[in-house]
Structure formats: structure tokens, C-alpha cells
Design an enzyme around this catalytic site. Structure first.
Site, PDB file in Angstrom:
ATOM      1  N   ALA A  75       0.560 -13.440 -16.196  1.00 21.43           N
ATOM      2  CA  ALA A  75       1.229 -13.869 -14.960  1.00 21.43           C
ATOM      3  C   ALA A  75       0.344 -14.842 -14.191  1.00 21.43           C
ATOM      4  O   ALA A  75       0.819 -15.867 -13.681  1.00 21.43           O
ATOM      5  CB  ALA A  75       1.566 -12.658 -14.100  1.00 21.43           C
ATOM      6  N   TYR A  76      -0.932 -14.523 -14.111  1.00 24.25           N
ATOM      7  CA  TYR A  76      -1.883 -15.413 -13.429  1.00 24.25           C
ATOM      8  C   TYR A  76      -1.853 -16.804 -14.063  1.00 24.25           C
ATOM      9  O   TYR A  76      -1.729 -17.817 -13.384  1.00 24.25           O
ATOM     10  CB  TYR A  76      -3.283 -14.799 -13.510  1.00 24.25           C
ATOM     11  CG  TYR A  76      -4.349 -15.593 -12.809  1.00 24.25           C
ATOM     12  CD1 TYR A  76      -4.595 -15.406 -11.453  1.00 24.25           C
ATOM     13  CD2 TYR A  76      -5.121 -16.523 -13.497  1.00 24.25           C
ATOM     14  CE1 TYR A  76      -5.588 -16.137 -10.802  1.00 24.25           C
ATOM     15  CE2 TYR A  76      -6.105 -17.249 -12.858  1.00 24.25           C
ATOM     16  CZ  TYR A  76      -6.332 -17.054 -11.516  1.00 24.25           C
ATOM     17  OH  TYR A  76      -7.306 -17.786 -10.873  1.00 24.25           O
ATOM     18  N   GLY A  77      -1.946 -16.852 -15.402  1.00 27.79           N
ATOM     19  CA  GLY A  77      -1.942 -18.134 -16.086  1.00 27.79           C
ATOM     20  C   GLY A  77      -0.640 -18.884 -15.901  1.00 27.79           C
ATOM     21  O   GLY A  77      -0.625 -20.105 -15.678  1.00 27.79           O
TER      22      GLY A  77
END
Length: 288
Positions: A192-194
Site C-alpha cells: 500500500a505504501y508503494g
């Protein structure tokens, strides 16, 4: 993978208690003489995630390079400490408490910069939050929504407010967003961060194309492994992470936060006057 984190949904209070008397003026010292001819001399800078990590390093650096800085983040104690350090060194700094998950507090912090200093020239959208490491099917919907609210929607809200403030005051200026090398390749441990940092890259490019004709440049820095709280938390949850990342990095080490701040300062400065829409990797060669 590697940005500072200073936002959560727990604190959505805008700082309205600071006043202009808290803003130091630069005295005639060797440090202030250097600042007068610095990379960001004469500019007003707004920085999110400025209480620690890359954001705090950027606040110190931008002030040393001649900018008046407004620090924004959730933790008032951290903001006060960094601002006081800058003022003690002869710089000009104040702060506003804001949570990137609360649009009203973000807009209020940008307005505070204009209220204190009369204009806005440059902004560094560095604040971010992480996610529990692991595959995407193990991430809760609530965690995904929080990363989205801070890392993408929060950046969008900040950019919208900053561009409006630059347009209304300085007329021309620059914005830098903190992305990540984790947005430039597969990121199975931080999916999700990426993904949301990759979306931020697209938002950066779109803003560069939209506002370039007005003389407002928009770029991003993509740090590699950087010694911030996010990295330490990731390494604590997944021991050996830092060593593994360093093994993939030609320079063989993690970056200090100031090394990322240096790249952001250059992109915000007039020396990068023909650079817009770029995502500058500052990764020790990890993706070379």
C-alpha cells in the site's frame, strides 16, 4: 520504505496559538551572513512532517540556506524543539500543528505560513505514515485507508493549498513531494505504501504540467534506505531489513536524513529552475 512519519488520526488540532513575536529575526552573525547568500535566501518555506527525520533535517537546512521556515506536523513538542534550535542558530522559524489526515488543519497550517511571513515561495511535502509490513492480503482495510488518507490525499490537500498560496503571494515558486524508491519497483512488503507513493508520483507529474505555465515547478525526491523512524520501525518488525537493503545499495549504507533534505533544497532552489515533473532518486544507487 524510507520517509519520515509524523501523522496519525489521533490529533487533528491546528495551531493557532503562535504569534509573530515567536519568529526570530536573523541577527548579524557569520551564520546569518551565510544564510543571506544561501540556496534558499529570501524564500518562505513550508515543510510537513517537520518534527523529526527528513522533515526536521530539511527545516534546519532550509533555514541555514536563508529561508524563513514554517514547520508542520502532529507533535507540537517535536516542532517546538526543532524551531527553537533553528532560532538559536540565528534562523527564522515557527510551527503549526497539523495532521495530514485532517484537511482543515493542513490548510490552516499553510495559511499560518502566509500569516506569519506574508508569502509562500516553496513547500516540501515530506510528512507520511507507514504500514505494517507484509503481503497485501494481510493488510487491514483500516490500515490501507489510513495510508491513503495521509500519503496521497494529505499530499493532494497540501499541494492544493500551497499552490493557491504561492499563486496569491509570491506568484512563482516550487513544491517538492517525498516519494520513495519503493514506489518505482515491486514492493511486496509495503504494497500500500508503494502504491500510494507511486500515485503521488503521478500527482506530481500532473501538477508540474498544470502549473508550469505559471512558473510553479513541482518535483519529487525518491529516497532509498534512510535512517528515519519509519525505517527503524520496519527493521524492528522484520529484523535484518536494514542490512538487506544496504546489501542492495552500491554505496553500501543508508542515507542520513540531511542527505535527502539536500536534494529537496536544490529542487526548491532557483538553481533547479528548469527542472519540473521529475522524480529524483536519492538512493545510493539502489535502482541503478
Amino acid at each position: 520504505m524510507n520517509n519520515t512519519t509524523d501523522n496519525s488520526t489521533n490529533d487533528t488540532t491546528s495551531d493557532t496559538t503562535s504569534d509573530a513575536t515567536n519568529v526570530s529575526t536573523v541577527t548579524s552573525t557569520p551564520a546569518s551572513s551565510a544564510a543571506a547568500s544561501g540556496l534558499l535566501a529570501g524564500k518562505v518555506a513550508f515543510i510537513t512532517g517537520a518534527g523529526r527525520g527528513i522533515g526536521a533535517a530539511a527545516a534546519r537546512l532550509f533555514a541555514a540556506e536563508g529561508a524563513k521556515v514554517l514547520l508542520a506536523a502532529r507533535s507540537e513538542d517535536q516542532l517546538k524543539a526543532v524551531a527553537e534550535e533553528i532560532r538559536a542558530a540565528g534562523g527564522v522559524a515557527d510551527h503549526a500543528v497539523c495532521d495530514l489526515a485532517d484537511p482543515a488543519s493542513v490548510r490552516g497550517a499553510v495559511d499560518r505560513a502566509v500569516e506569519l511571513y506574508g508569502r509562500l515561495d516553496v513547500a516540501f511535502n515530506n510528512g507520511a505514515t507507514g504500514q505494517p509490513p507484509g503481503p497485501l492480503d494481510a493488510l487491514s482495510e483500516a490500515d490501507f485507508d489510513h495510508v491513503y488518507a495521509v500519503n496521497l490525499k494529505g499530499a493532494w490537500v497540501a499541494m492544493s493549498a500551497e499552490i493557491a498560496a504561492i499563486r496569491a503571494t509570491a506568484g512563482r515558486g516550487a513544491v517538492v513531494n517525498t516519494s520513495s524508491v519503493g514506489a518505482l519497483t515491486a514492493n511486496p512488503q509495503l504494497p500500500a505504501y508503494g502504491a500510494l507513493k507511486r500515485a503521488l508520483n503521478s500527482l506530481t507529474a500532473s501538477a508540474a504540467a498544470t502549473y508550469g505555465p505559471e512558473g510553479i515547478r513541482v518535483n519529487a525526491v525518491a529516497p532509498g534506505t534512510t535512517l528515519t523512524e519509519l525505517l527503524f520501525e520496519w527493521d524492528e518488525r522484520s529484523p535484518g531489513t536494514v542490512d538487506a537493503l544496504n546489501a542492495r545499495t552500491p554505496l553500501g549504507r543508508a542515507a542520513e536524513p540531511r542527505e535527502i533534505a539536500e536534494a529537496a533544497a536544490w529542487l526548491l532552489s532557483d538553481r533547479a529552475s528548469y527542472v519540473t515533473g521529475a522524480v529524483l532518486r536519492v538512493d545510493g544507487g539502489m535502482l541503478a
